[in-house]
Design a protein around this motif. Structure first.
Motif: not given
Length: 228
Positions: A203-228
């Motif tokens: 959450r803190h990382l996303r807030s610092k990435l601004g508009a690029e925060s959308k690239l960090i995606r939450n996969v419900h129940g699993v974890g996170y990935k970086l993807e356009e």
């Protein structure tokens, strides 16, 4: 594309043709019909690439190339020579003087644009290799050597943990990293925190990435990935 390309050619139709196709490909263009006005321009501005005609009314393109390569603040700028000269010796001389490519007239505008893009990519790769920086995704660039992250060239201040999380996600774009996998990467067997701690860091990382925060995606129940 937002790079600035300087085009120097005394033939107005060629100048117009090259500029038109560059703008169609979203480049900024500065036009010059003689060498002296271009040299004066270099006193205050630095283009990302130069398309240089060899036969100008007031200067020899070879001399302009030598001038740029002698100047420390200009020597890094890529040069694509554009000329009606067809002798192999002229091509060799241009390349020996530091030109990055050589296109003969008459030419295909589409081929010229392709060559310009290739030279720019090659230059960017070399610049990143020298600095240790690597474009991850979107506008995010990471420099492992300097432990730094920037977005569109602007530095982003991350904590060590945030940096390491981003670096892990970037190591395999599109791969989903579970919270446990991220915890293992950060602390290994010494981890004493719960997996939901990762959500806070993300959450803190996303807030610092601004508009690029959308690239960090939450996969419900699993974890996170970086993807356009």
């Amino acid at each position: 594309m937002n790079e600035t390309i300087a085009v120097i050619d005394d033939e107005s139709d060629i100048l117009e043709l090259v500029s038109l196709h560059l703008r169609k490909n979203h480049f900024h263009v500065r036009e010059f019909s003689d060498g002296s006005s271009f040299i004066k321009y270099l006193d205050t501005e630095k283009p990302d690439l130069v398309v240089l005609d060899l036969m100008l009314p007031d200067a020899d393109g070879f001399e302009i190339c030598k001038y740029m390569k002698r100047k420390k603040e200009l020597s890094h700028i890529p040069i694509v020579m554009l000329t009606a000269k067809r002798k192999e010796a002229d091509t060799v001389l241009g390349l020996e003087l530091g030109a990055d490519d050589y296109v003969r007239k008459p030419f295909s505008p589409i081929e010229l644009i392709a060559r310009i893009k290739t030279v720019l990519r090659r230059f960017e790769s070399r610049r990143e290799a020298e600095s240790g920086a690597k474009k991850i995704i979107g506008n995010i660039t990471i420099n492992p050597n300097r432990h730094a992250v920037s977005i569109g060239g602007k530095k982003v201040d991350l904590t060590s943990t945030e940096f390491r999380i981003l670096q892990l996600l970037a190591s395999e774009k599109g791969r989903v990293f579970s919270r446990d996998a991220i915890l293992d990467h950060l602390w290994g067997n010494e981890k004493t925190v719960v997996d939901r701690t990762i959500d806070v860091h993300i959450r803190h990382l996303r807030s610092k990435l601004g508009a690029e925060s959308k690239l960090i995606r939450n996969v419900h129940g699993v974890g996170y990935k970086l993807e356009e």
